[in-house]
Design a protein around this motif. Structure first.
Motif, PDB file in Angstrom:
ATOM      1  N   SER A 264     -76.023  23.399 -22.548  1.00  0.00           N
ATOM      2  CA  SER A 264     -74.579  23.625 -22.589  1.00  0.00           C
ATOM      3  C   SER A 264     -74.300  25.120 -22.459  1.00  0.00           C
ATOM      4  N   ALA A 265     -73.084  25.451 -22.044  1.00  0.00           N
ATOM      5  CA  ALA A 265     -72.714  26.859 -21.877  1.00  0.00           C
ATOM      6  C   ALA A 265     -72.853  27.657 -23.177  1.00  0.00           C
ATOM      7  N   PRO A 266     -72.327  27.175 -24.317  1.00  0.00           N
ATOM      8  CA  PRO A 266     -72.467  27.958 -25.555  1.00  0.00           C
ATOM      9  C   PRO A 266     -73.923  28.204 -25.946  1.00  0.00           C
ATOM     10  N   LYS A 267     -74.774  27.183 -25.790  1.00  0.00           N
ATOM     11  CA  LYS A 267     -76.197  27.352 -26.129  1.00  0.00           C
ATOM     12  C   LYS A 267     -76.868  28.334 -25.173  1.00  0.00           C
ATOM     13  N   ALA A 268     -76.519  28.239 -23.887  1.00  0.00           N
ATOM     14  CA  ALA A 268     -77.101  29.151 -22.897  1.00  0.00           C
ATOM     15  C   ALA A 268     -76.701  30.596 -23.186  1.00  0.00           C
ATOM     16  N   LEU A 269     -75.443  30.815 -23.519  1.00  0.00           N
ATOM     17  CA  LEU A 269     -74.985  32.170 -23.834  1.00  0.00           C
ATOM     18  C   LEU A 269     -75.727  32.726 -25.044  1.00  0.00           C
ATOM     19  N   LYS A 270     -75.959  31.875 -26.033  1.00  0.00           N
ATOM     20  CA  LYS A 270     -76.685  32.305 -27.228  1.00  0.00           C
ATOM     21  C   LYS A 270     -78.116  32.710 -26.877  1.00  0.00           C
ATOM     22  N   ILE A 271     -78.754  31.923 -26.012  1.00  0.00           N
ATOM     23  CA  ILE A 271     -80.128  32.223 -25.592  1.00  0.00           C
ATOM     24  C   ILE A 271     -80.177  33.530 -24.806  1.00  0.00           C
ATOM     25  N   PHE A 294     -67.462  31.201 -25.705  1.00  0.00           N
ATOM     26  CA  PHE A 294     -68.090  32.209 -26.544  1.00  0.00           C
ATOM     27  C   PHE A 294     -69.177  31.566 -27.400  1.00  0.00           C
ATOM     28  N   PRO A 295     -70.304  32.248 -27.581  1.00  0.00           N
ATOM     29  CA  PRO A 295     -71.381  31.676 -28.394  1.00  0.00           C
ATOM     30  C   PRO A 295     -71.047  31.724 -29.878  1.00  0.00           C
ATOM     31  N   GLN A 296     -71.723  30.881 -30.613  1.00  0.00           N
ATOM     32  CA  GLN A 296     -71.556  30.870 -32.068  1.00  0.00           C
ATOM     33  C   GLN A 296     -71.858  32.252 -32.637  1.00  0.00           C
ATOM     34  N   HIS A 297     -71.057  32.671 -33.601  1.00  0.00           N
ATOM     35  CA  HIS A 297     -71.177  33.945 -34.318  1.00  0.00           C
ATOM     36  C   HIS A 297     -70.693  35.155 -33.517  1.00  0.00           C
ATOM     37  N   ALA A 298     -70.029  34.925 -32.391  1.00  0.00           N
ATOM     38  CA  ALA A 298     -69.383  36.050 -31.712  1.00  0.00           C
ATOM     39  C   ALA A 298     -68.205  36.516 -32.561  1.00  0.00           C
ATOM     40  N   VAL A 299     -68.074  37.817 -32.722  1.00  0.00           N
ATOM     41  CA  VAL A 299     -66.940  38.394 -33.451  1.00  0.00           C
ATOM     42  C   VAL A 299     -65.935  38.868 -32.410  1.00  0.00           C
ATOM     43  N   VAL A 300     -64.694  38.393 -32.537  1.00  0.00           N
ATOM     44  CA  VAL A 300     -63.714  38.596 -31.471  1.00  0.00           C
ATOM     45  C   VAL A 300     -62.375  39.062 -32.025  1.00  0.00           C
ATOM     46  N   GLN A 301     -61.564  39.569 -31.114  1.00  0.00           N
ATOM     47  CA  GLN A 301     -60.170  39.876 -31.441  1.00  0.00           C
ATOM     48  C   GLN A 301     -59.295  38.817 -30.795  1.00  0.00           C
ATOM     49  N   LEU A 302     -58.393  38.237 -31.581  1.00  0.00           N
ATOM     50  CA  LEU A 302     -57.492  37.214 -31.071  1.00  0.00           C
ATOM     51  C   LEU A 302     -56.239  37.858 -30.485  1.00  0.00           C
ATOM     52  N   SER A 303     -55.485  37.069 -29.742  1.00  0.00           N
ATOM     53  CA  SER A 303     -54.277  37.584 -29.094  1.00  0.00           C
ATOM     54  C   SER A 303     -53.188  37.967 -30.089  1.00  0.00           C
ATOM     55  N   ASN A 304     -53.321  37.526 -31.353  1.00  0.00           N
ATOM     56  CA  ASN A 304     -52.371  37.951 -32.394  1.00  0.00           C
ATOM     57  C   ASN A 304     -52.887  39.170 -33.160  1.00  0.00           C
ATOM     58  N   VAL A 310     -66.472  33.200 -34.255  1.00  0.00           N
ATOM     59  CA  VAL A 310     -66.696  31.849 -33.747  1.00  0.00           C
ATOM     60  C   VAL A 310     -67.725  31.189 -34.660  1.00  0.00           C
ATOM     61  N   VAL A 311     -67.306  30.152 -35.399  1.00  0.00           N
ATOM     62  CA  VAL A 311     -68.225  29.530 -36.355  1.00  0.00           C
ATOM     63  C   VAL A 311     -68.882  28.270 -35.802  1.00  0.00           C
ATOM     64  N   GLU A 312     -68.236  27.637 -34.816  1.00  0.00           N
ATOM     65  CA  GLU A 312     -68.822  26.428 -34.226  1.00  0.00           C
ATOM     66  C   GLU A 312     -68.195  26.186 -32.855  1.00  0.00           C
ATOM     67  N   VAL A 313     -69.016  25.684 -31.925  1.00  0.00           N
ATOM     68  CA  VAL A 313     -68.520  25.373 -30.578  1.00  0.00           C
ATOM     69  C   VAL A 313     -68.983  23.973 -30.199  1.00  0.00           C
ATOM     70  N   PRO A 321     -63.179  26.654 -29.473  1.00  0.00           N
ATOM     71  CA  PRO A 321     -64.117  26.764 -30.594  1.00  0.00           C
ATOM     72  C   PRO A 321     -63.407  26.705 -31.947  1.00  0.00           C
ATOM     73  N   ILE A 322     -64.201  26.494 -32.982  1.00  0.00           N
ATOM     74  CA  ILE A 322     -63.693  26.588 -34.353  1.00  0.00           C
ATOM     75  C   ILE A 322     -63.847  28.040 -34.798  1.00  0.00           C
ATOM     76  N   MET A 323     -62.770  28.605 -35.306  1.00  0.00           N
ATOM     77  CA  MET A 323     -62.723  30.020 -35.654  1.00  0.00           C
ATOM     78  C   MET A 323     -62.502  30.209 -37.152  1.00  0.00           C
ATOM     79  N   LYS A 324     -62.896  31.369 -37.630  1.00  0.00           N
ATOM     80  CA  LYS A 324     -62.593  31.750 -39.014  1.00  0.00           C
ATOM     81  C   LYS A 324     -62.185  33.216 -39.016  1.00  0.00           C
ATOM     82  N   GLU A 325     -60.962  33.462 -39.459  1.00  0.00           N
ATOM     83  CA  GLU A 325     -60.474  34.835 -39.515  1.00  0.00           C
ATOM     84  C   GLU A 325     -61.146  35.593 -40.656  1.00  0.00           C
TER      85      GLU A 325
END
Length: 350
Positions: A264-271, A294-304, A310-313, A321-325
């Motif tokens: 999958s794309a998220p797994k490939a990006l992580k690898i 985005f891969p799991q555990h990427a730290v990002v800035q949101l549009s707000n 990114v905690v889960e994809v 993805p599932i996010m946690k601020e």
């Protein structure tokens, strides 16, 4: 915008809104209707679609007049568009070709590059020799061209030609090696690794310039393996080589190969991040931003303007993805209406 029955759709129309089947996005807004897409819609039992009526003139102006192409090249282009529809699904490409301008830009770039006889003939030979390598080459061409355009790389057309022909040296690799489903022997591995040099010499013979041939020659070689003069040559094309290496690895991991299933794309990006330390991390950030995957555990800035991780994809919904601020207790899905999106990658956590 107006709704049109699928059975009345014509090729060249433009989808006005994202189309879902259940919770899965199946057609993106701005996608150009093709015969293959119409068949897919019928299989999915989708009866009508919102079409951009005010875009028809724009599409007609920007699209390619197929009547001006020879029958052979017309069929090549139509096959390419069908391949792009399959390769560029949301699970691998995310939002990379989310608008009609990007779709038509890639299409015109392909026609421009393959209008050169040597490139066209080599590509057809590769297709006849090994279909997996051919599809991988198209994939690298599409993704490489789009990311090159996004970051403002100079000489995009020549870089795109390099992407399209980067594995052309595999014409000199035995078919049984390219299609082998088990581990390669030492002799077979040597022949496979020689494809970069074979491609370099083949394109030299065909009169291609050093921009393309140097990229082919060095796209798998670490600096430590080069002589002083070769190292200087490679460094002059370092940006292009870094980009090609990124899309080459991503494509190889996310397309099915004779010896393994696709990832999958998220797994490939992580690898790519964890195992390919030679990858340019800034290009990796730009690549994820282009896909909006985005891969799991990427730290990002949101549009707000908030910071989140990114905690889960979900592999089947990679663009949501599932996010946690930061400093918040509860996680949340990225909204389907895209009222909030990921605007920037800050860093990748281990």
């Amino acid at each position: 915008m107006k709704y049109i029955a699928v059975k009345e759709l014509k090729e060249g129309a433009v989808i006005a809104e994202d189309i879902y089947k259940g919770t899965s996005l199946v057609v993106r807004k701005g996608h150009v209707v093709t015969a293959a897409l119409i068949r897919k819609l019928q299989q999915w039992e989708i009866n009508s679609l919102p079409i951009q009526s005010d875009e028809e003139e724009k599409i007609e102006e920007k699209n390619i007049d197929l009547k001006k192409l020879s029958e052979e090249k017309r069929q090549t282009l139509l096959t390419f568009l069908q391949d792009m529809l399959q390769l560029g699904n949301e699970y691998r490409f995310g939002y990379a070709i989310n608008d009609v301008d990007s779709y038509l830009w890639v299409q015109k770039l392909f026609v421009e590059i393959t209008s050169e006889k040597s490139t066209y003939r080599l590509l057809q030979q590769l297709k006849d020799w090994d279909l997996n390598t051919y599809h991988h080459s198209l994939d690298v061409f599409i993704l490489g061209s789009l990311i090159a355009k996004k970051i403002g790389l100079e000489h995009v057309s020549e870089f795109s030609r390099s992407c399209l022909l980067h594995d052309i040296g595999k014409l000199r690799v035995e078919k049984k090696i390219l299609t082998k489903s088990s581990e390669l022997s030492s002799r077979e591995m040597l022949q496979m690794r020689a494809h970069t040099g074979e491609g370099y010499h083949l394109l030299k013979q065909k009169g291609h310039g050093s921009f393309v041939t140097d990229i082919l020659k060095y796209h798998h070689q670490p600096l430590s393996a080069l002589s002083g003069e070769e190292e200087i040559q490679k460094q002059t094309r370092q940006k292009e080589l870094d980009l090609l290496r990124l899309v080459d690895v991503y494509s190889a991991l996310t397309l099915e190969r004779p010896y393994r299933q696709s990832l999958s794309a998220p797994k490939a990006l992580k690898i790519v991040i964890q195992e390919h330390t030679e990858i340019n991390i800034e290009y990796m950030k730009a690549f994820c931003e282009m896909l909006e995957i985005f891969p799991q555990h990427a730290v990002v800035q949101l549009s707000n303007n908030t910071i989140a991780e990114v905690v889960e994809v979900d592999d089947k919904l990679p663009t949501y993805p599932i996010m946690k601020e930061k400093d918040k207790l509860h996680a949340f899905y990225m909204p389907v209406d895209r009222s909030i999106i990921i605007s920037k990658v800050l860093r990748f956590k281990e």
